[in-house]
Write a protein that holds these residues in place. Structure first.
Motif, PDB file in Angstrom:
ATOM      1  N   MET A   1       0.850  -1.192   0.000  1.00 36.52           N
ATOM      2  CA  MET A   1       0.000   0.000   0.000  1.00 36.52           C
ATOM      3  C   MET A   1       0.887   1.243   0.000  1.00 36.52           C
ATOM      4  SD  MET A   1      -2.919   1.122   2.774  1.00 36.52           S
ATOM      5  CE  MET A   1      -4.147   2.338   2.337  1.00 36.52           C
ATOM      6  N   LYS A   2       0.496   2.234  -0.807  1.00 38.74           N
ATOM      7  CA  LYS A   2       1.236   3.490  -0.833  1.00 38.74           C
ATOM      8  C   LYS A   2       0.333   4.601  -0.304  1.00 38.74           C
ATOM      9  CE  LYS A   2       4.026   4.674  -4.279  1.00 38.74           C
ATOM     10  NZ  LYS A   2       4.555   5.220  -5.566  1.00 38.74           N
ATOM     11  N   ILE A   3       0.895   5.400   0.611  1.00 39.49           N
ATOM     12  CA  ILE A   3       0.161   6.500   1.248  1.00 39.49           C
ATOM     13  C   ILE A   3       0.966   7.787   1.075  1.00 39.49           C
ATOM     14  CG2 ILE A   3      -0.794   7.390   3.414  1.00 39.49           C
ATOM     15  CD1 ILE A   3      -0.774   4.451   4.443  1.00 39.49           C
ATOM     16  N   VAL A   4       0.272   8.879   0.752  1.00 41.93           N
ATOM     17  CA  VAL A   4       0.919  10.193   0.723  1.00 41.93           C
ATOM     18  C   VAL A   4       0.492  10.936   1.983  1.00 41.93           C
ATOM     19  CG1 VAL A   4       1.221  12.356  -0.505  1.00 41.93           C
ATOM     20  CG2 VAL A   4       0.966  10.237  -1.783  1.00 41.93           C
ATOM     21  N   LEU A   5       1.476  11.322   2.770  1.00 43.86           N
ATOM     22  CA  LEU A   5       1.236  11.965   4.061  1.00 43.86           C
ATOM     23  C   LEU A   5       1.543  13.452   3.994  1.00 43.86           C
ATOM     24  CD1 LEU A   5       0.870  12.006   7.215  1.00 43.86           C
ATOM     25  CD2 LEU A   5       3.302  11.341   7.349  1.00 43.86           C
ATOM     26  N   ALA A   6       0.595  14.281   4.426  1.00 42.62           N
ATOM     27  CA  ALA A   6       0.867  15.711   4.609  1.00 42.62           C
ATOM     28  C   ALA A   6       1.770  15.836   5.829  1.00 42.62           C
ATOM     29  CB  ALA A   6      -0.435  16.475   4.814  1.00 42.62           C
ATOM     30  N   TYR A   7       2.986  16.303   5.600  1.00 44.25           N
ATOM     31  CA  TYR A   7       4.043  16.187   6.614  1.00 44.25           C
ATOM     32  C   TYR A   7       4.645  17.555   6.918  1.00 44.25           C
ATOM     33  CZ  TYR A   7       8.361  14.327   8.762  1.00 44.25           C
ATOM     34  OH  TYR A   7       9.399  14.028   9.614  1.00 44.25           O
ATOM     35  N   SER A   8       4.594  17.941   8.196  1.00 45.48           N
ATOM     36  CA  SER A   8       5.167  19.221   8.601  1.00 45.48           C
ATOM     37  C   SER A   8       6.490  19.058   9.332  1.00 45.48           C
ATOM     38  CB  SER A   8       4.187  19.957   9.521  1.00 45.48           C
ATOM     39  OG  SER A   8       4.068  19.279  10.764  1.00 45.48           O
ATOM     40  N   GLY A   9       6.744  17.854   9.837  1.00 42.44           N
ATOM     41  CA  GLY A   9       7.927  17.644  10.651  1.00 42.44           C
ATOM     42  C   GLY A   9       7.706  17.959  12.110  1.00 42.44           C
ATOM     43  N   GLY A  10       6.479  18.357  12.461  1.00 45.05           N
ATOM     44  CA  GLY A  10       6.134  18.598  13.860  1.00 45.05           C
ATOM     45  C   GLY A  10       5.920  17.293  14.600  1.00 45.05           C
ATOM     46  N   LEU A  11       5.488  17.400  15.845  1.00 41.24           N
ATOM     47  CA  LEU A  11       5.336  16.214  16.686  1.00 41.24           C
ATOM     48  C   LEU A  11       4.397  15.192  16.060  1.00 41.24           C
ATOM     49  CD1 LEU A  11       5.713  14.647  19.341  1.00 41.24           C
ATOM     50  CD2 LEU A  11       3.864  16.042  20.325  1.00 41.24           C
ATOM     51  N   ASP A  12       3.214  15.629  15.659  1.00 43.74           N
ATOM     52  CA  ASP A  12       2.200  14.690  15.181  1.00 43.74           C
ATOM     53  C   ASP A  12       2.660  13.935  13.935  1.00 43.74           C
ATOM     54  OD1 ASP A  12       1.006  16.203  17.115  1.00 43.74           O
ATOM     55  OD2 ASP A  12      -0.906  16.385  16.092  1.00 43.74           O
ATOM     56  N   THR A  13       3.028  14.679  12.877  1.00 48.20           N
ATOM     57  CA  THR A  13       3.354  14.002  11.624  1.00 48.20           C
ATOM     58  C   THR A  13       4.679  13.249  11.704  1.00 48.20           C
ATOM     59  OG1 THR A  13       4.312  16.046  10.735  1.00 48.20           O
ATOM     60  CG2 THR A  13       2.000  15.592  10.228  1.00 48.20           C
ATOM     61  N   SER A  14       5.568  13.666  12.611  1.00 43.85           N
ATOM     62  CA  SER A  14       6.844  12.957  12.764  1.00 43.85           C
ATOM     63  C   SER A  14       6.620  11.512  13.194  1.00 43.85           C
ATOM     64  CB  SER A  14       7.735  13.673  13.783  1.00 43.85           C
ATOM     65  OG  SER A  14       8.145  14.935  13.303  1.00 43.85           O
ATOM     66  N   ILE A  15       5.709  11.326  14.136  1.00 40.69           N
ATOM     67  CA  ILE A  15       5.478   9.951  14.584  1.00 40.69           C
ATOM     68  C   ILE A  15       4.449   9.238  13.704  1.00 40.69           C
ATOM     69  CG2 ILE A  15       6.107  10.553  16.942  1.00 40.69           C
ATOM     70  CD1 ILE A  15       3.186  10.245  17.696  1.00 40.69           C
ATOM     71  N   ILE A  16       3.564   9.997  13.044  1.00 41.24           N
ATOM     72  CA  ILE A  16       2.593   9.367  12.149  1.00 41.24           C
ATOM     73  C   ILE A  16       3.299   8.662  11.006  1.00 41.24           C
ATOM     74  CG2 ILE A  16       0.880   9.939  10.357  1.00 41.24           C
ATOM     75  CD1 ILE A  16      -0.358  11.894  12.387  1.00 41.24           C
ATOM     76  N   LEU A  17       4.368   9.242  10.486  1.00 39.95           N
ATOM     77  CA  LEU A  17       5.121   8.610   9.403  1.00 39.95           C
ATOM     78  C   LEU A  17       5.563   7.214   9.806  1.00 39.95           C
ATOM     79  CD1 LEU A  17       6.712   8.399   6.804  1.00 39.95           C
ATOM     80  CD2 LEU A  17       8.435   9.938   7.780  1.00 39.95           C
ATOM     81  N   LYS A  18       6.193   7.092  10.972  1.00 41.07           N
ATOM     82  CA  LYS A  18       6.636   5.780  11.447  1.00 41.07           C
ATOM     83  C   LYS A  18       5.443   4.884  11.755  1.00 41.07           C
ATOM     84  CE  LYS A  18      10.317   4.738  12.298  1.00 41.07           C
ATOM     85  NZ  LYS A  18      11.331   3.981  11.499  1.00 41.07           N
ATOM     86  N   TRP A  19       4.392   5.437  12.322  1.00 41.59           N
ATOM     87  CA  TRP A  19       3.202   4.664  12.685  1.00 41.59           C
ATOM     88  C   TRP A  19       2.532   4.069  11.446  1.00 41.59           C
ATOM     89  CZ3 TRP A  19      -2.071   4.781  11.821  1.00 41.59           C
ATOM     90  CH2 TRP A  19      -2.885   4.086  12.711  1.00 41.59           C
ATOM     91  N   LEU A  20       2.448   4.837  10.353  1.00 36.03           N
ATOM     92  CA  LEU A  20       1.841   4.320   9.124  1.00 36.03           C
ATOM     93  C   LEU A  20       2.653   3.172   8.546  1.00 36.03           C
ATOM     94  CD1 LEU A  20       0.860   7.693   7.352  1.00 36.03           C
ATOM     95  CD2 LEU A  20      -0.727   5.990   8.298  1.00 36.03           C
ATOM     96  N   ILE A  21       3.974   3.308   8.589  1.00 35.68           N
ATOM     97  CA  ILE A  21       4.839   2.237   8.077  1.00 35.68           C
ATOM     98  C   ILE A  21       4.631   0.969   8.877  1.00 35.68           C
ATOM     99  CG2 ILE A  21       7.245   1.511   7.797  1.00 35.68           C
ATOM    100  CD1 ILE A  21       7.911   4.495   7.286  1.00 35.68           C
ATOM    101  N   GLU A  22       4.555   1.090  10.195  1.00 32.07           N
ATOM    102  CA  GLU A  22       4.426  -0.079  11.063  1.00 32.07           C
ATOM    103  C   GLU A  22       3.032  -0.683  11.033  1.00 32.07           C
ATOM    104  OE1 GLU A  22       5.588   1.156  14.962  1.00 32.07           O
ATOM    105  OE2 GLU A  22       7.730   0.810  14.575  1.00 32.07           O
ATOM    106  N   ASN A  23       1.995   0.145  11.059  1.00 34.85           N
ATOM    107  CA  ASN A  23       0.632  -0.359  11.225  1.00 34.85           C
ATOM    108  C   ASN A  23      -0.081  -0.661   9.915  1.00 34.85           C
ATOM    109  OD1 ASN A  23      -0.360  -0.075  14.318  1.00 34.85           O
ATOM    110  ND2 ASN A  23       1.173   1.481  13.848  1.00 34.85           N
ATOM    111  N   TYR A  24       0.340  -0.039   8.826  1.00 35.86           N
ATOM    112  CA  TYR A  24      -0.277  -0.303   7.532  1.00 35.86           C
ATOM    113  C   TYR A  24       0.660  -1.065   6.598  1.00 35.86           C
ATOM    114  CZ  TYR A  24      -4.534   2.440   8.260  1.00 35.86           C
ATOM    115  OH  TYR A  24      -5.757   2.895   8.705  1.00 35.86           O
ATOM    116  N   ASN A  25       1.872  -1.339   7.097  1.00 34.07           N
ATOM    117  CA  ASN A  25       2.882  -1.997   6.246  1.00 34.07           C
ATOM    118  C   ASN A  25       2.967  -1.268   4.908  1.00 34.07           C
ATOM    119  OD1 ASN A  25       4.858  -3.872   5.588  1.00 34.07           O
ATOM    120  ND2 ASN A  25       3.370  -5.282   4.660  1.00 34.07           N
ATOM    121  N   ALA A  26       3.037   0.045   5.006  1.00 37.07           N
ATOM    122  CA  ALA A  26       2.876   0.887   3.828  1.00 37.07           C
ATOM    123  C   ALA A  26       4.178   1.529   3.389  1.00 37.07           C
ATOM    124  CB  ALA A  26       1.848   1.980   4.128  1.00 37.07           C
TER     125      ALA A  26
END
Length: 397
Positions: A1-26
């Protein structure tokens, strides 16, 4: 699965990037919009790749942001709840527009964002996405995961070796663009608490601003500001210049408890120096060039326009219809305004327009002009007719 993430580099999106990779195998592609954050954009792009993104987009959208979003909004005179110049709200449809475009180009199955389930941004991002691509899949981790607080998120970041800007010493979140900085969360969740010293980025503390006022001239053409102190600049350059001028005099700070679209009240602190100067410059020119009924009608519709932007309906037909009206009204808003800026204050020092409706001979106490004062007698009597009829019909006490 490929996901495009709106990424600011702040707290939320910084960990969301890793979370999506781990939880969606994306496979996760990130997109960072440069709308005036400065060095943060390139830092975010590099950090996204280091955190596991397969590709990281960083696009310079500053001119598009001001030209196609900020300026059209400014033509409406929009203020949300009397104070907020909508700096975060107006940026979201632009970011979501390019997020959807990149997802299509990348052949991604979904887009993702870091907006919380309690906030307005989730609505703004997703309404835009669905308006532009009705079948798009949206992933909003805040509505899925079990991380319920910023301390938990910081622990997650530390566990995975992800550097984040939020700390226990500065537990508020910051959103930055060319129009404003916004601050919320953490210590700011107490409406009685004063914003921390040193929090602001664009504006000098008014009491520490220069002891001498600064004179600034702003030129408006067709509803848009085009020049500062006689120098014509592009929209983004112009807003940046006004941020610099207004910022050193502490212009444009707002501390607001606002009503979120999702139903709760929240406290936001904003600094909008350039936008505040543009707002007041336009109002000054409008006072000369707009017909009374048009100005009053525009102001009434401006309240609705502000609500549409705040609630995320930029790409809705009703906003587009209102925009046509606002653009038509703005055609005659042309002129020059002179301000003195002093310790947080914008002091009007003059305004002029080649399209002015102001006629000195009509209002002067020293000139007769084309106005017969005796005509006011019939005008007043006709307007008072219903009041006199009502008074006669009232029962006597």
């Amino acid at each position: 699965m490929k996901i495009v993430l709106a990424y600011s580099g702040g707290l939320d999106t910084s960990i969301i990037l890793k979370w999506l990779i781990e939880n969606y195998n994306a496979e996760v592609v990130t997109f960072t919009a440069d709308i005036g954050q400065g060095e943060e954009v390139e830092e975010a792009r590099r950090k996204a790749l280091q955190t596991g993104a397969s590709k990281a987009y960083a696009l310079d959208l500053r001119e598009e942001f001001v030209r196609d979003f900020v300026f059209p909004m400014m033509r409406s005179g929009a203020l949300y709840e009397g104070y907020y110049l909508l700096g975060t709200s107006i940026a979201r449809p632009l970011i979501a527009k390019h997020l959807v475009r990149i997802a299509q180009e990348e052949g991604a199955e979904a887009i993702a964002h870091g907006a919380t389930g309690k906030g307005n941004d989730q609505v703004r991002f997703e309404l835009t996405a669905y308006a532009l691509k009705p079948d798009i899949k949206v992933i909003a981790p805040w509505r899925e995961w079990n991380l319920v607080s910023r301390p938990q998120m910081m622990e997650y970041a530390a566990l995975h070796g992800i550097p984040v800007p939020t700390t226990l010493e500065k537990p508020y979140s910051v959103d930055s663009n060319l129009l404003h900085n916004s601050f919320e969360g953490g210590v700011l969740e107490d409406p009685w608490a004063e914003p921390p010293a040193g929090m602001f980025r664009l504006t000098q503390d008014p009491w520490q601003a220069p002891d001498e006022p600064e004179l600034v001239e702003i030129q408006v053409e067709g509803g848009d500001v085009v020049a500062v102190n006689g120098e014509r600049l592009s929209p983004a350059q112009l807003l940046a210049r006004l941020n610099e001028i207004g910022g050193r005099h502490g212009i444009g700070r707002v501390d607001l408890v606002e009503n979120r679209y999702v139903g709760m009240k929240s406290r936001g602190v904003y600094e909008t120096p350039g936008g505040t100067l543009i707002y007041h410059a336009r109002r000054a020119v409008e006072s000369l060039t707009l017909d009374r009924e048009v100005l009053h009608q525009r102001d009434q519709l401006g309240i609705k326009y502000a609500e549409l932007v705040y609630n995320g309906f930029w790409f809705a037909p009703e906003r587009e219809a209102l925009q046509a009206y606002m653009d038509h009204v703005a055609k005659t808003v042309t002129g020059t305004v002179r301000f003195r800026l002093y310790k947080g204050n914008i002091i009007l020092a003059g305004r002029k327009s080649p399209l002015s409706l102001y006629d000195k001979s009509l209002v002067s106490f020293d000139e007769k002009g084309g106005y017969n004062q005796a005509d006011a007698d019939g005008f007043i009597k006709l307007n008072s007719l219903r009041l006199r009829v009502r008074a006669k019909a009232q029962p006597k006490d």
